[in-house]
Design an enzyme around this catalytic site. Sequence first.
Site, PDB file in Angstrom:
ATOM      1  CG  HIS A  11       4.527   6.727 -22.452  1.00 46.75           C
ATOM      2  ND1 HIS A  11       3.403   5.959 -23.007  1.00 46.75           N
ATOM      3  CD2 HIS A  11       4.913   6.085 -23.380  1.00 46.75           C
ATOM      4  CE1 HIS A  11       3.405   4.607 -23.610  1.00 46.75           C
ATOM      5  NE2 HIS A  11       4.438   5.736 -24.635  1.00 46.75           N
TER       6      HIS A  11
ATOM      7  CE1 TYR B 219      10.986   1.827 -24.588  1.00 49.42           C
ATOM      8  CE2 TYR B 219      10.077   0.011 -25.956  1.00 49.42           C
ATOM      9  CZ  TYR B 219       9.519   1.517 -24.810  1.00 49.42           C
ATOM     10  OH  TYR B 219       8.275   1.378 -24.583  1.00 49.42           O
TER      11      TYR B 219
END
Length: 329
Positions: A256, A291
């Site tokens: 991940h 993000y």
Amino acid sequence: MNALAIELQSYFTSFARDQRDLSPHTISSYRDTWRLLITYLSDTTGTRADRIDFADLTVESVTGFLDHLEHDRHNSTATRNARLSGIRAVLVHALPAQLDDAGTITRILAIPAKRHPTPQVEYLASDEADALIAAPDRSRWTGRHDHALLVLALQTGLRISELRSLDLNDIDPGVGAHVRCTGKGRRQRCTPLTSATTTIMSNYLAERATRSGSALFCGPHGARLSRDALEHRIRIHAATATRACPSLATKHVTMHTLRHTAAMNLLAEGVDVSVIALWLGHQQTQSTDAYLHANMAIKQAAIDRTRGPNVAPGVYRPEPDILAWLAAL
């Protein structure tokens, strides 16, 4: 067979697969949740596991089980909440047929998920990603296999479940090269491949075609790799890459992590968050906001555009008399 056993059998043998069309991973997660819950109830009540029924399910017993996961099994809060989701899924299905226990079931369904701090997104810097890609020994088949796997994962950001489910015909290295996959929620998407990734995958496919099986990334006998096998491989290569790039020693590198790295690379190149959400297969752009929080360059650019506390606001206008302006310097 008691009522709880009947409902569990109905849910896992027909409802979850035929009506909900849940993924095998989700079904196995829910199954494991109920195995743990029934074992816990059997231990705490002294009742045989095959006799545990809805009468043994109370708000207190379920919250006790959730606390047991955190404190005794040392599970994370995210895992605790995932187990609660597995309990809810079966109880929602059972509620219409279990009217005698409807009050208790409703109170259990009202147990809220536990809030917890959102962890910082961990991703690889460019030198760390390069060191990881270079780690496999490409003089051997397994090294070339793992090299192609790492390159594809870092460029496309596919989930581990999506990577392991890929077949040979899911890669199209021709004009408009891309990879097709089916992600969460049975959502299908195509992700374009860069020229460098296309070259690596074309060479890999040519060699892979000489081996048995249809899985893109396979084990020694052509069988599809398990999640544990993929994670084991990346741990080996991360340990090797650490010798060339010591900063990797401070990071917990998983499959991940490569997905996060792909997203951060797109963000660093100025790609819009909504496009990144489509790229990663997110149903909502809120999932991609993490993000933005992790990207220090965006925050630094924002601070660079602000004025200092001692700077008066307004537009700079030079003095009309150039000689007076020069004398004042």
